[in-house]
Design a protein around this motif. Structure first.
Motif, PDB file in Angstrom:
ATOM      1  N   LEU A  88       0.869  -1.180   0.000  1.00  0.00           N
ATOM      2  CA  LEU A  88       0.000   0.000   0.000  1.00  0.00           C
ATOM      3  C   LEU A  88       0.898   1.220   0.000  1.00  0.00           C
ATOM      4  CD1 LEU A  88      -3.073  -0.439   0.150  1.00  0.00           C
ATOM      5  CD2 LEU A  88      -1.796  -2.331   1.103  1.00  0.00           C
ATOM      6  N   SER A  89       0.762   2.067  -1.007  1.00  0.00           N
ATOM      7  CA  SER A  89       1.720   3.159  -1.151  1.00  0.00           C
ATOM      8  C   SER A  89       1.112   4.308  -1.950  1.00  0.00           C
ATOM      9  CB  SER A  89       2.953   2.614  -1.882  1.00  0.00           C
ATOM     10  OG  SER A  89       3.633   3.650  -2.547  1.00  0.00           O
ATOM     11  N   PRO A  90       1.398   5.557  -1.542  1.00  0.00           N
ATOM     12  CA  PRO A  90       0.854   6.682  -2.314  1.00  0.00           C
ATOM     13  C   PRO A  90       1.382   6.698  -3.749  1.00  0.00           C
ATOM     14  CG  PRO A  90       2.397   7.451  -0.638  1.00  0.00           C
ATOM     15  CD  PRO A  90       2.182   5.992  -0.392  1.00  0.00           C
ATOM     16  N   ARG A 115       4.638   2.600   7.559  1.00  0.00           N
ATOM     17  CA  ARG A 115       4.430   3.548   8.659  1.00  0.00           C
ATOM     18  C   ARG A 115       5.576   4.546   8.627  1.00  0.00           C
ATOM     19  NH1 ARG A 115       0.043   4.791  11.887  1.00  0.00           N
ATOM     20  NH2 ARG A 115      -1.454   3.518  10.735  1.00  0.00           N
ATOM     21  N   TYR A 116       5.609   5.475   9.549  1.00  0.00           N
ATOM     22  CA  TYR A 116       6.654   6.509   9.625  1.00  0.00           C
ATOM     23  C   TYR A 116       6.679   7.310   8.317  1.00  0.00           C
ATOM     24  CZ  TYR A 116       7.828   3.182  13.265  1.00  0.00           C
ATOM     25  OH  TYR A 116       7.740   2.314  14.302  1.00  0.00           O
ATOM     26  N   GLY A 118       8.073   6.261   5.556  1.00  0.00           N
ATOM     27  CA  GLY A 118       8.054   5.372   4.402  1.00  0.00           C
ATOM     28  C   GLY A 118       8.849   4.106   4.641  1.00  0.00           C
ATOM     29  N   SER A 133      -2.479   2.268  -4.526  1.00  0.00           N
ATOM     30  CA  SER A 133      -2.841   3.425  -3.709  1.00  0.00           C
ATOM     31  C   SER A 133      -4.351   3.552  -3.640  1.00  0.00           C
ATOM     32  CB  SER A 133      -2.265   4.703  -4.317  1.00  0.00           C
ATOM     33  OG  SER A 133      -2.864   5.844  -3.712  1.00  0.00           O
ATOM     34  N   LEU A 134      -4.824   4.034  -2.494  1.00  0.00           N
ATOM     35  CA  LEU A 134      -6.265   4.265  -2.359  1.00  0.00           C
ATOM     36  C   LEU A 134      -6.680   5.643  -2.841  1.00  0.00           C
ATOM     37  CD1 LEU A 134      -6.858   1.630  -1.065  1.00  0.00           C
ATOM     38  CD2 LEU A 134      -8.225   2.866   0.598  1.00  0.00           C
ATOM     39  N   GLY A 135      -5.730   6.557  -3.001  1.00  0.00           N
ATOM     40  CA  GLY A 135      -6.106   7.890  -3.451  1.00  0.00           C
ATOM     41  C   GLY A 135      -5.054   8.903  -3.048  1.00  0.00           C
ATOM     42  N   PHE A 137      -4.205  11.380  -0.883  1.00  0.00           N
ATOM     43  CA  PHE A 137      -4.280  12.088   0.384  1.00  0.00           C
ATOM     44  C   PHE A 137      -3.211  11.495   1.285  1.00  0.00           C
ATOM     45  CE2 PHE A 137      -6.530   8.291   1.327  1.00  0.00           C
ATOM     46  CZ  PHE A 137      -7.485   8.133   0.330  1.00  0.00           C
ATOM     47  N   VAL A 138      -2.834  12.245   2.312  1.00  0.00           N
ATOM     48  CA  VAL A 138      -1.763  11.785   3.204  1.00  0.00           C
ATOM     49  C   VAL A 138      -2.367  10.941   4.321  1.00  0.00           C
ATOM     50  CG1 VAL A 138       0.089  12.507   4.747  1.00  0.00           C
ATOM     51  CG2 VAL A 138      -0.380  13.822   2.683  1.00  0.00           C
ATOM     52  N   LEU A 139      -1.772   9.792   4.553  1.00  0.00           N
ATOM     53  CA  LEU A 139      -2.188   8.904   5.639  1.00  0.00           C
ATOM     54  C   LEU A 139      -1.021   8.747   6.605  1.00  0.00           C
ATOM     55  CD1 LEU A 139      -3.979   6.037   3.642  1.00  0.00           C
ATOM     56  CD2 LEU A 139      -5.052   7.777   5.071  1.00  0.00           C
TER      57      LEU A 139
HETATM   58  N1  4FN Z   1       1.001   6.984   3.044  1.00  0.00           N
HETATM   59  C1  4FN Z   1       1.199  11.842  -0.903  1.00  0.00           C
HETATM   60  C2  4FN Z   1       2.510  12.156  -1.254  1.00  0.00           C
HETATM   61  C3  4FN Z   1       3.552  11.756  -0.442  1.00  0.00           C
HETATM   62  C4  4FN Z   1       3.306  11.009   0.707  1.00  0.00           C
HETATM   63  C5  4FN Z   1       1.999  10.681   1.043  1.00  0.00           C
HETATM   64  C6  4FN Z   1       1.700   9.866   2.253  1.00  0.00           C
HETATM   65  C7  4FN Z   1       1.999   6.292   5.143  1.00  0.00           C
HETATM   66  C8  4FN Z   1       4.307   5.407   5.139  1.00  0.00           C
HETATM   67  C9  4FN Z   1       3.370   6.354   3.053  1.00  0.00           C
HETATM   68  C10 4FN Z   1      -1.147   7.392   1.254  1.00  0.00           C
HETATM   69  C11 4FN Z   1      -2.192   7.614   0.377  1.00  0.00           C
HETATM   70  C12 4FN Z   1      -2.876   6.577  -0.162  1.00  0.00           C
HETATM   71  C13 4FN Z   1      -1.386   3.676   1.147  1.00  0.00           C
HETATM   72  C14 4FN Z   1       0.961  11.079   0.253  1.00  0.00           C
HETATM   73  C15 4FN Z   1      -1.468   5.048   1.043  1.00  0.00           C
HETATM   74  C16 4FN Z   1      -0.763   6.109   1.618  1.00  0.00           C
HETATM   75  C17 4FN Z   1      -2.503   5.289   0.173  1.00  0.00           C
HETATM   76  C18 4FN Z   1       0.395   5.877   2.551  1.00  0.00           C
HETATM   77  C19 4FN Z   1       3.244   6.096   5.958  1.00  0.00           C
HETATM   78  C20 4FN Z   1       4.612   6.185   3.873  1.00  0.00           C
HETATM   79  C21 4FN Z   1       2.226   7.013   3.827  1.00  0.00           C
HETATM   80  C22 4FN Z   1      -0.648  11.069  -2.376  1.00  0.00           C
HETATM   81  C23 4FN Z   1      -0.958  13.066  -0.984  1.00  0.00           C
HETATM   82  C24 4FN Z   1       0.524  13.143  -2.928  1.00  0.00           C
HETATM   83  C25 4FN Z   1       2.571   8.483   4.113  1.00  0.00           C
HETATM   84  C26 4FN Z   1       0.043  12.289  -1.791  1.00  0.00           C
HETATM   85  N2  4FN Z   1      -3.019   4.110  -0.230  1.00  0.00           N
HETATM   86  N3  4FN Z   1       2.749   9.274   2.908  1.00  0.00           N
HETATM   87  O1  4FN Z   1       0.555   9.740   2.614  1.00  0.00           O
HETATM   88  O2  4FN Z   1       0.772   4.782   2.812  1.00  0.00           O
HETATM   89  O3  4FN Z   1      -2.348   3.143   0.375  1.00  0.00           O
END
Ligand code: 4FN
Length: 430
Positions: A88-90, A115-116, A118, A133-135, A137-139
């Protein structure tokens, strides 16, 4: 039958999301197999650390590759047969319902959560088959994304839902939003349930629901509607629904005056044969209402009419269709008057033109137009070096310019018309 193994340092978060409702019940009943593997259980140091500082500096921590890869390998080996390993990754491909349906055909999905700040890049290189990726947004972590994938995929597995729903029969690409639903009471806080639904005419109800689904999709998700292939019945139901007859409310004007030349002087440009032919055919291709050729030079309007007449004499069907939409007029004001009270939209590659008018992206423009009922729309394209803003005060929106990487816009006006019309009305890939 798909089984799931989630790799996460927060197992209680994953469990929390997947213990209630349809998914929770299916797990209790034994029809759905979800397990969680914790990378912390694969650490070898005394602090059981799963993160470390980033090489090269920067804020936060990065997940160490050792415990994570060990956990992924353990997760993949939990069941016999091959596992498909998803991170799962942005930066992953956006998840779609089509992909969900394909995933439901695989025997074992390993869902890896970051987590953290990355995950060490080598994890993806060594131990991951696909990033999703689900979309945008920052998670704070991938866990809720993993839970969403389990939820979406589980719906397709035998015994998880009672009956598969009908929307799952058709491919989701081209699918529509749901029609509005109602239950008792018949009136709630002064709002009545639509009459047709209480009438018991099943055919009328079916048609009403289909029309509302089309209308709603046009209004709220024009991007989805653009991918929808209309059936014969859809075309019929769409008739008279303003949101769905958008192209037929829109006209294009090719403006030869007032435009500027390369020095910025206000001039009248000459009618160009290629522009006339190509724009008429673009206008016909996208089903627009009309093509105004704006020039104060009477001889050019006559020439325009003569060319249209020549097409008619050639008698080719597709040309007749294009020519029937060509309207030579003397001024932008005449085109506006011909349409009644249209929403007037300009196009400009330059931020200096129409400086006080908001720029609209294609979807913003479509949303505005959907909000204006059945009002006609006129899109102005300037020849030469572009429209003279001060002489066209009726403009209330400017379409964001067509642009590629280089700063300079090299498009001819007829190419710009084709690109803009495709952005607004073209059907997208499924
Ligand atoms: N997110 C963006 C750009 C850069 C970083 C992030 C972000 C969680 C570990 C990844 C995010 C979104 C949709 C997993 C976002 C998803 C994650 C997902 C995710 C901690 C590193 C992080 C997209 C806004 C430009 C944090 C955007 N679907 N980094 O959110 O894991 O699955």
């Amino acid at each position: 039958m798909t089984a799931f193994t989630v790799v996460s340092i927060l197992p209680e978060l994953v469990e929390g999301a997947l213990s209630a409702g349809v998914v929770g019940r299916a797990r209790t009943a034994g029809t759905l197999d979800v397990a969680v593997v914790n990378p912390r259980d694969f650490t070898t140091d005394k602090h059981r650390s799963v993160d470390d500082t980033p090489y090269g500096g920067g804020p936060g921590m990065v997940m160490r590759p050792g415990p994570l890869v060990a956990a992924i390998e353990h997760a993949a080996a939990r069941l016999p047969g091959s596992a498909h390993r998803i991170l799962l990754s942005p930066g992953g491909r956006p998840l779609t319902q089509a992909r969900v349906q394909e995933l439901a055909a695989l025997p074992h999905l390993v869902l890896v959560c970051g987590r953290y700040e990355g995950v060490d890049e080598r994890v993806a290189e060594l131990a991951i088959d696909e990033e999703l990726s689900l979309g945008d947004f920052v998670l704070t972590g991938g866990e809720l994304g993993a839970a969403a994938i389990v939820d979406a995929v589980a719906r397709f597995l035998p015994g998880v839902l009672g009956e598969p729903t009908s929307t799952d029969d058709e491919s989701f690409s081209g699918a529509l939003l749901e029609y509005p639903q109602y239950t008792r009471p018949a009136e709630f806080r002064g709002k009545a349930v639509p009459e047709v639904l209480a009438g018991g005419n099943h055919e009328a109800i079916r048609q009403w629901r289909r029309r509302e689904a089309l209308r709603r999709t046009a209004r709220r998700r024009p991007d989805l509607l653009a991918r929808h292939r209309f059936t014969k019945e859809d075309e019929q139901l769409a008739r008279g629904v303003a949101e769905l007859e958008l192209p037929s409310r829109v006209s294009v004007a090719l403006v030869h005056h007032p435009v500027t030349d390369r020095t910025g002087a206000v001039v009248t440009t000459s009618l160009t044969n290629f522009d006339l032919h190509d724009i008429a055919r673009s206008v016909a291709t996208y089903g627009l209402a009309g093509f105004y050729v704006v020039t104060p030079i009477e001889a050019h309007r006559a020439k325009c009419a003569a060319i249209a007449a020549a097409w008619r004499d050639e008698g080719k069907d597709y040309r007749l269709d294009a020519l029937a939409r060509v309207r030579p007029v003397a001024s932008v004001a005449d085109a506006i008057a011909d349409l009644g009270d249209p929403l007037v939209v300009a196009t400009s590659a330059s931020p200096d033109r129409f400086p006080d008018v908001p720029r609209a992206t294609p979807s913003e423009f479509l949303a505005t137009v959907h909000g204006t009922g059945a009002r006609p729309v006129l899109i102005l394209f300037g020849t030469g070096w572009g429209l003279v803003d001060s002489m066209i005060p009726q403009v209330s929106q400017v379409l964001a310019p067509v642009s590629g990487r280089p700063a300079w816009n090299h498009l001819s006006v007829r190419s710009a018309v084709a690109v803009v019309l495709d952005r607004l009305f073209g059907l997208r890939d499924a």
